[in-house]
Design an enzyme around this catalytic site. Structure first.
Site, mmCIF file in Angstrom:
data_model
loop_
_atom_site.group_PDB
_atom_site.id
_atom_site.type_symbol
_atom_site.label_atom_id
_atom_site.label_comp_id
_atom_site.label_asym_id
_atom_site.label_seq_id
_atom_site.Cartn_x
_atom_site.Cartn_y
_atom_site.Cartn_z
ATOM 1 N N GLY A 1 -42.105 -47.448 99.566
ATOM 2 C CA GLY A 1 -41.688 -47.523 100.961
ATOM 3 C C GLY A 1 -42.588 -46.651 101.812
ATOM 4 O O GLY A 1 -43.268 -45.763 101.285
ATOM 5 N N CYS B 1 -43.478 -45.231 93.113
ATOM 6 C CA CYS B 1 -44.089 -44.603 94.292
ATOM 7 C C CYS B 1 -43.025 -43.862 95.123
ATOM 8 O O CYS B 1 -42.472 -42.875 94.668
ATOM 9 C CB CYS B 1 -44.840 -45.652 95.101
ATOM 10 N N TYR B 2 -42.689 -44.346 96.306
ATOM 11 C CA TYR B 2 -41.638 -43.699 97.090
ATOM 12 C C TYR B 2 -40.347 -43.609 96.267
ATOM 13 O O TYR B 2 -39.602 -42.633 96.371
ATOM 14 C CB TYR B 2 -41.398 -44.474 98.395
ATOM 15 N N GLU C 1 -46.499 -53.246 89.514
ATOM 16 C CA GLU C 1 -46.311 -54.651 89.877
ATOM 17 C C GLU C 1 -47.589 -55.336 90.360
ATOM 18 O O GLU C 1 -47.643 -56.556 90.404
ATOM 19 C CB GLU C 1 -45.209 -54.773 90.949
ATOM 20 N N LYS D 1 -41.205 -69.299 95.740
ATOM 21 C CA LYS D 1 -41.992 -70.528 95.852
ATOM 22 C C LYS D 1 -42.622 -70.959 94.513
ATOM 23 O O LYS D 1 -42.608 -72.130 94.158
ATOM 24 C CB LYS D 1 -43.095 -70.309 96.892
ATOM 25 N N HIS E 1 -48.372 -48.301 91.061
ATOM 26 C CA HIS E 1 -47.675 -49.576 91.247
ATOM 27 C C HIS E 1 -47.887 -50.517 90.046
ATOM 28 O O HIS E 1 -48.893 -51.208 89.982
ATOM 29 C CB HIS E 1 -48.187 -50.270 92.511
ATOM 30 N N ASP F 1 -40.584 -78.049 98.872
ATOM 31 C CA ASP F 1 -39.204 -77.548 98.852
ATOM 32 C C ASP F 1 -38.178 -78.668 99.007
ATOM 33 O O ASP F 1 -37.241 -78.781 98.216
ATOM 34 C CB ASP F 1 -38.984 -76.500 99.943
#
Ligand code: XMP
Length: 512
Positions: A59, A86-87, A173, A368, A171, A229
């Site tokens: 964040g 992180c944050y 991710e 998605k 991070h 979609d």
């Protein structure tokens, strides 16, 4: 039988990081269902959903600042494993009595991580590897009971833990972190003992069953665009209720060249029951003389709703309206901070109440890329799965100024050439979205020794992950040259082509 769709999730706690959705997707890629939760809602959500663990996101705030987002401290007494990123790491350290301060040397980008203590989190991973950092603050004192697992040059406490509460400064991710996936996997399966409960094949079966139960003998109406979609959502419902699904493809006269025929062909191939509603004249009549972008969007949106209502209203016994809402839309509407309205996005909002319909949103939990996977399972052709996004208001927002038949014709032909060349050169799948825009100005040119005074086409092509941010695509010059030559020689009324090199922000992807 009603299938229980509740799964034990991993809860990703949102502290305002740009990577929140990415973290949730990574967890799902590892086969565990994840959901995103606002930091203020942790305790309530834990009680309700019984998660395997919590992942605190990064964040933009500093924990020691007034008003920084800090969760209810009771979260650490629940006995649930936590991974702070992180944050998120700094939140844990700060709340449990350690110290976080501004780093003298801040770390942005690549850094070397050294694992200094053997731990399940790093099982099967080398002791030294590159990670991605992005922080101005760092941990300077550990809370009691915490130990240090890894360090980096500028972070003496790059990875710390107490029991099953972990914090990592980097991070895991992002793909720039080597072994990021393995680290998350170790946390989920070795530390939290999570079970795999997320698989697209199972999802299809369960969802179809769920829709069948919910819809019963009623009918479902849907507006279908030919995009990923709405096609995937319709196929799921079709599997569940068959011909009690009624799809409408509304041709608003603002489609690309040959698009309607292409969509018709595709839907037929998939066996979906649909009706084409020809409404181009009605839309164009209402758009006559209108130049303001928001006004154009409003007109297209309202007219769309009216036309749909008129058509779908003829279906007796319709109780449900199908919508292709995705998880990012759900998260965004429950966002961290109120965001400014940039454009009025057009959808069939407002319809359910007016038509007294219940909403059916089978893709509500999905990202998605997961919708694409399901599309593949359901036999949706690659052509649809890889189609670039196309805005609801169509070419109306790609003609700057008034939408006329003549302008539509020029834009359609130029756009066709651009897309044709993209496909021919194998670049179509490399760009996230590409299209032509018609500008409301004329410029001087010379063709065959004669002066011309004609219109300008702007080409737009961007790279993006989710459309929220974007950068212009770096085409080889030869490619742009080829497209320019074809447009000025094949499209009457155009004598100049420009390439848009704006990123988003500060610009947007569409011009209006
Ligand atoms: P902008 O122009 O806001 O666009 O950067 C971001 C993405 O959204 C698409 N877009 C729309 N999609 N209805 C839609 O369904 C709309 O009204 C609409 N406006 C923009 C745009 O094409 C891009 O992919």
């Amino acid at each position: 039988m009603i299938i229980d769709m509740r799964r034990r999730p991993v809860l990703v706690v949102n502290f305002g990081s740009q990577y929140v959705q990415l973290i949730a997707r990574r967890v799902r890629e590892l086969g565990v269902y994840s959901e995103i939760v606002h930091w203020k809602d942790i305790l309530r959500t834990v009680e309700e959903k019984d998660p395997y663990c919590l992942i605190f996101s990064g964040g933009p705030a500093s924990v020691y600042e007034e008003g920084a987002p800090l969760p209810d401290g009771r979260v650490y007494d629940l006995g649930i494993p936590i991974l702070g990123i992180c944050y998120g790491l700094q939140v844990i350290v700060h709340q449990l009595g350690g110290k976080v301060e501004r780093a003298k040397k801040q770390e942005y980008g690549r850094a070397k991580l050294k694992v200094v203590s053997k731990d399940p989190l790093f099982e099967g991973i080398p002791a030294e590897f590159d990670v991605w950092m992005s922080h101005a603050d760092r941990v300077s004192t550990l809370p009691e009971g915490f130990e240090r697992i890894a360090v980096s040059e500028n972070s003496p406490y790059a990875v710390v833990k107490r029991g099953k509460i972990y914090g990592v400064q980097f991070h895991p991710e992002v793909t720039h972190t080597a072994y990021g996936r393995e680290i998350l996997s170790n946390f989920l399966f070795r530390v939290c003992k999570a079970e795999k409960n997320w698989d697209m094949g199972n999802f299809v079966e369960e969802k179809v069953e769920e829709i069948r139960e919910r819809v019963g003998r009623a009918k479902v109406v849907a507006a279908i665009s030919g995009g990923v979609d709405s096609t995937v959502a319709s196929l799921l419902v079709y599997r569940a209720v068959g011909d009690r699904l009624h799809c409408f493809f509304i041709d608003h006269g603002l489609l690309r060249l040959g698009e309607r025929e292409e969509v018709e062909r595709n839907l037929k191939k998939l066996g979906l029951p649909f009706k084409v509603v020809e409404a181009g004249d009605e839309f164009l009549r209402r758009l006559k003389g209108v130049e303001d972008p928001e006004e154009k969007r409003r007109i297209v949106g309202n007219t769309f709703v009216e036309v749909f209502e008129r058509e779908a209203g003829k279906i007796k016994g319709a109780e449900f309206l199908l919508q292709g809402t995705l998880y990012p839309d759900v998260v965004e509407s429950a966002g961290i901070a109120g965001s400014a309205k940039i454009k009025t996005h057009h959808n069939v909002g407002g319809l359910p109440e007016r038509m007294k319909l219940k909403l059916l949103e089978p893709l509500r939990e999905l990202f998605k890329d997961e919708v694409r996977k399901i599309g593949k399972i359901l036999g949706v052709p690659e052509e649809i799965l890889k189609r670039h996004p196309f805005p609801g208001p169509g070419l109306a927002v790609r003609i700057v100024g008034e939408v006329t038949r003549e302008n539509l014709e020029i834009l359609r032909r130029a756009d066709r050439i651009f897309i044709e060349e993209l496909k021919r050169s194998g670049l179509y799948d490399k760009v996230w979205q590409a299209f032509a825009v018609l500008l409301p100005i004329r410029t001087v040119g010379v063709m065959g020794d004669a002066r011309t005074y004609e219109k300008v086409i702007a080409l737009r092509a961007v790279e993006s992950v989710d459309g929220m941010t974007a950068d212009w695509f770096r085409f080889p010059h030869d490619f742009l040259d080829r497209v320019m030559r074809r447009i000025v020689s094949e499209v009457e009324g155009v004598n100049r082509v420009v390439y848009d090199i704006s990123s988003k922000p500060p610009s947007t992807i569409e011009w209006e």
